[in-house]
Design an enzyme around this catalytic site. Sequence first.
Site, PDB file in Angstrom:
ATOM      1  N   THR A   8      42.210  42.893  48.286  1.00 51.81           N
ATOM      2  CA  THR A   8      42.977  44.109  48.023  1.00 51.81           C
ATOM      3  C   THR A   8      42.132  45.383  48.025  1.00 51.81           C
ATOM      4  OG1 THR A   8      42.708  43.732  45.656  1.00 51.81           O
ATOM      5  CG2 THR A   8      44.710  42.866  46.686  1.00 51.81           C
ATOM      6  N   CYS A   9      40.839  45.262  48.248  1.00 50.48           N
ATOM      7  CA  CYS A   9      39.932  46.415  48.212  1.00 50.48           C
ATOM      8  C   CYS A   9      39.971  47.158  49.550  1.00 50.48           C
ATOM      9  CB  CYS A   9      38.513  45.923  47.909  1.00 50.48           C
ATOM     10  SG  CYS A   9      37.248  47.202  48.029  1.00 50.48           S
TER      11      CYS A   9
END
Length: 103
Positions: A8-9
Site C-alpha cells: 500500500t506504500c
Amino acid sequence: MRLFGLKTCDTCRKARKKLPNVDFVDVRTDGVPNDVLERALAEFGAALINTRSTTWRGLSEDERKKAPVTLLKEHPALMKRPLIEYDGKLSLGWTAEVQAALG
C-alpha cells in the site's frame, strides 16, 4: 534484486514500477529476513525507523524506547521504505541517488 516494502506504500509502488523485475517482499506479511534486517540496522541505524509514520505516532513512549530491531520485528510498517537489496548492497528510500545507482 529484492525490494522490501508495503503493497500500500506509494513510494514502493513507484519503485516497483521503475524496477519491473524486482522481487517484492511485503514486510507486513512476509517480514524482513534477520540477516537483511541486521545489515540494514548496521548500515542505516536509526534512519531505518520512520518516525513520521502513523504507526510511530500510535506507539507509547515506552514502546518507542525499545531497541530498533525489536520495534521493526513487532511493527514492520515502521521501516522506512523501500529497502532495496542488490549486488550485495542495501539502499534505503527512493531518492534520486538511489534511482541513479540502480540505473
